[in-house]
Design an enzyme around this catalytic site. Structure first.
Site, PDB file in Angstrom:
ATOM      1  N   SER A 182      -8.270  -7.625  -2.025  1.00  0.00           N
ATOM      2  CA  SER A 182      -7.935  -6.594  -1.952  1.00  0.00           C
ATOM      3  C   SER A 182      -8.871  -5.189  -1.678  1.00  0.00           C
ATOM      4  O   SER A 182      -8.235  -4.361  -1.100  1.00  0.00           O
ATOM      5  CB  SER A 182      -7.833  -6.108  -3.626  1.00  0.00           C
ATOM      6  OG  SER A 182      -9.472  -5.850  -3.890  1.00  0.00           O
ATOM      7  N   HIS A 210      -2.050  -7.552  -5.973  1.00  0.00           N
ATOM      8  CA  HIS A 210      -1.689  -7.098  -4.894  1.00  0.00           C
ATOM      9  C   HIS A 210      -1.065  -7.600  -3.813  1.00  0.00           C
ATOM     10  O   HIS A 210      -0.741  -7.251  -2.932  1.00  0.00           O
ATOM     11  CB  HIS A 210      -2.989  -6.812  -3.723  1.00  0.00           C
ATOM     12  CG  HIS A 210      -4.092  -5.977  -4.739  1.00  0.00           C
ATOM     13  ND1 HIS A 210      -3.831  -4.150  -4.062  1.00  0.00           N
ATOM     14  CD2 HIS A 210      -4.859  -5.897  -4.978  1.00  0.00           C
ATOM     15  CE1 HIS A 210      -4.932  -3.328  -4.414  1.00  0.00           C
ATOM     16  NE2 HIS A 210      -5.582  -5.136  -5.313  1.00  0.00           N
ATOM     17  N   LYS A 241      -0.011  -1.507 -10.774  1.00  0.00           N
ATOM     18  CA  LYS A 241       0.046  -1.597  -8.410  1.00  0.00           C
ATOM     19  C   LYS A 241       1.833  -1.384  -8.261  1.00  0.00           C
ATOM     20  O   LYS A 241       1.958  -0.444  -8.905  1.00  0.00           O
ATOM     21  CB  LYS A 241      -0.755  -1.885  -7.965  1.00  0.00           C
ATOM     22  CG  LYS A 241      -2.338  -2.521  -8.741  1.00  0.00           C
ATOM     23  CD  LYS A 241      -2.510  -2.803  -7.964  1.00  0.00           C
ATOM     24  CE  LYS A 241      -4.178  -3.496  -7.438  1.00  0.00           C
ATOM     25  NZ  LYS A 241      -4.964  -3.176  -9.131  1.00  0.00           N
TER      26      LYS A 241
END
Length: 393
Positions: A182, A210, A241
């Site tokens: 990340s 991610h 996310k």
């Protein structure tokens, strides 16, 4: 004043002096590509994990409201007592189907999913082999386990092989890696990892926080991107996310692994169940992503364009293709000042410094979103160029 408080105050002052003290900026609007803060209105947000631009999506908001009406505000219980509704099982099946895994267990966050994984699966006769750049939640989860701990150099297959050999006759060997790292936007070499795992009879665990929702042809994650669907044993991830941006996490994997987690994983057994509104919105998110890749396609189009443009102004940019675009400034105070000046110009970015990244590796981490327009990205590049010139970098 108690002695402990005195020492804590000294530590805080040391953090401030080194330039790594982190201030929270207060946002006064919903999350979006353009937001208001207490200090400045209508700033361009370039640092959210809002990869698909869904954090304020009206369809997800409507689904969350419907979830409240149908299922209530909360369950006041952990899952195994009286905290499992049909909606939770529906979401677990939807996540499993989207990722191509056998079963899924929900957690209140991916940090909890990772925190409850290793001590459940591994004992003192086992070994975990972890990438050196893995997320803090993996590191902390591994610390809770009694297994032998080995760490290999980032994405280095030769070193991973050496560590697998060092694991020797461990009863269970588990390789743990981020799907995307990340702080750098680097994508794990899952093909190489799976090859070595099969050679050395090891499990493969990937934290895909991610990547899920936008990496790979259908956005299923780094295992799809790397062509190893069906070869990864465990995937952990987040709903906080790309998948709507609220909260919640999960572990997906072989059904026997998930079955054991339901029996023994402490964050699952001792934390409240995921709120019904989040569950309903997450189901809607996966329905949308199964129906179209328009958001996935847009974030990659934007990432490619931004990387092309930012490279032209002479900043030190980590190479790659991911929507995470690290701009290296190395010095923590310099990075903090750079971020402050960017906000003055109308671009919200954050300086990342120790302990989030190693000492001497401070940076501005840009996160490109499907919610950004080409004009947004051009404006950000212009501001980066201006601040670079002002600071004589």
């Amino acid at each position: 004043m108690k002695t402990a408080i005195k020492y804590i105050k000294q530590e805080i002052e040391t953090i401030k002096e080194t330039g790594t003290y982190k201030e929270e900026r207060i946002i006064t609007t919903p999350q979006s590509s353009r937001i208001d803060t207490r200090d400045k209105k209508q700033v361009l947000n370039m640092c959210a994990n809002n990869y698909l631009g869904l954090s304020n999506n009206p369809d997800l908001i409507a689904a969350a409201k419907e979830g409240l009406d149908k299922w209530g505000f909360g369950l006041s219980s952990v899952r195994f007592i009286c905290g499992t509704q049909e909606a939770h099982k529906t979401l677990e099946r939807a996540v499993s189907d989207f990722l191509g895994m056998e079963d899924t267990i929900l957690y209140s966050s991916c940090f909890d999913a990772n925190g409850g994984l290793f001590e459940t699966l591994l004992g003192e006769d086992d070994a975990v082999i972890s990438d050196e750049l893995n997320h803090a939640s993996i590191i902390d989860g591994v610390r809770l386990s009694k297994a032998k701990r080995l760490r290999y150099k980032n994405n280095d297959m030769a070193d991973l092989r050496a560590k697998l050999k060092e694991a020797g006759n461990a009863k269970i060997k588990l390789i743990a890696t981020d799907g995307v790292f990340s702080m750098d936007g680097y994508i794990a070499n899952l093909s190489g990892i799976c090859d070595l795992a099969e050679e050395y009879d090891a499990l493969v665990m990937v934290d895909d926080s991610h990547a899920v929702g936008f990496m790979g042809e259908k956005g299923r994650g780094s295992h799809e991107y790397c062509g190893v669907m069906g070869r990864v044993d465990i995937i952990t991830g987040t709903l906080g996310k790309a998948l709507g941006g609220a909260s919640g996490g999960y572990t997906s994997g072989k059904k026997e692994i998930i079955q054991l987690l339901r029996q023994r994983s402490r964050p699952y057994l001792f934390s409240n169940t995921l709120a019904p509104s989040i569950v309903a919105a997450a189901i809607k998110t996966l329905d949308m992503l199964n129906g179209s890749t328009v958001y996935r396609d847009k974030v990659h189009e934007n990432a490619h364009y931004f990387r092309e443009q930012i490279a032209k102004i002479g900043l030190d940019v980590q190479p790659g293709t991911h929507p995470i675009v690290p701009i290296m400034l190395y010095d923590a105070k310099k990075a903090t000042e750079f971020a402050r000046r960017m906000l003055e110009k109308g671009v919200y970015v954050i300086a990342f410094s120790y302990p989030v990244v190693p000492q001497g590796k401070a940076r501005i981490r840009i996160q490109v979103s499907a919610g950004h327009s080409k004009e947004d990205l051009d404006f950000a590049v212009t501001c980066f160029k201006q601040v670079k010139e002002e600071m004589e970098l």
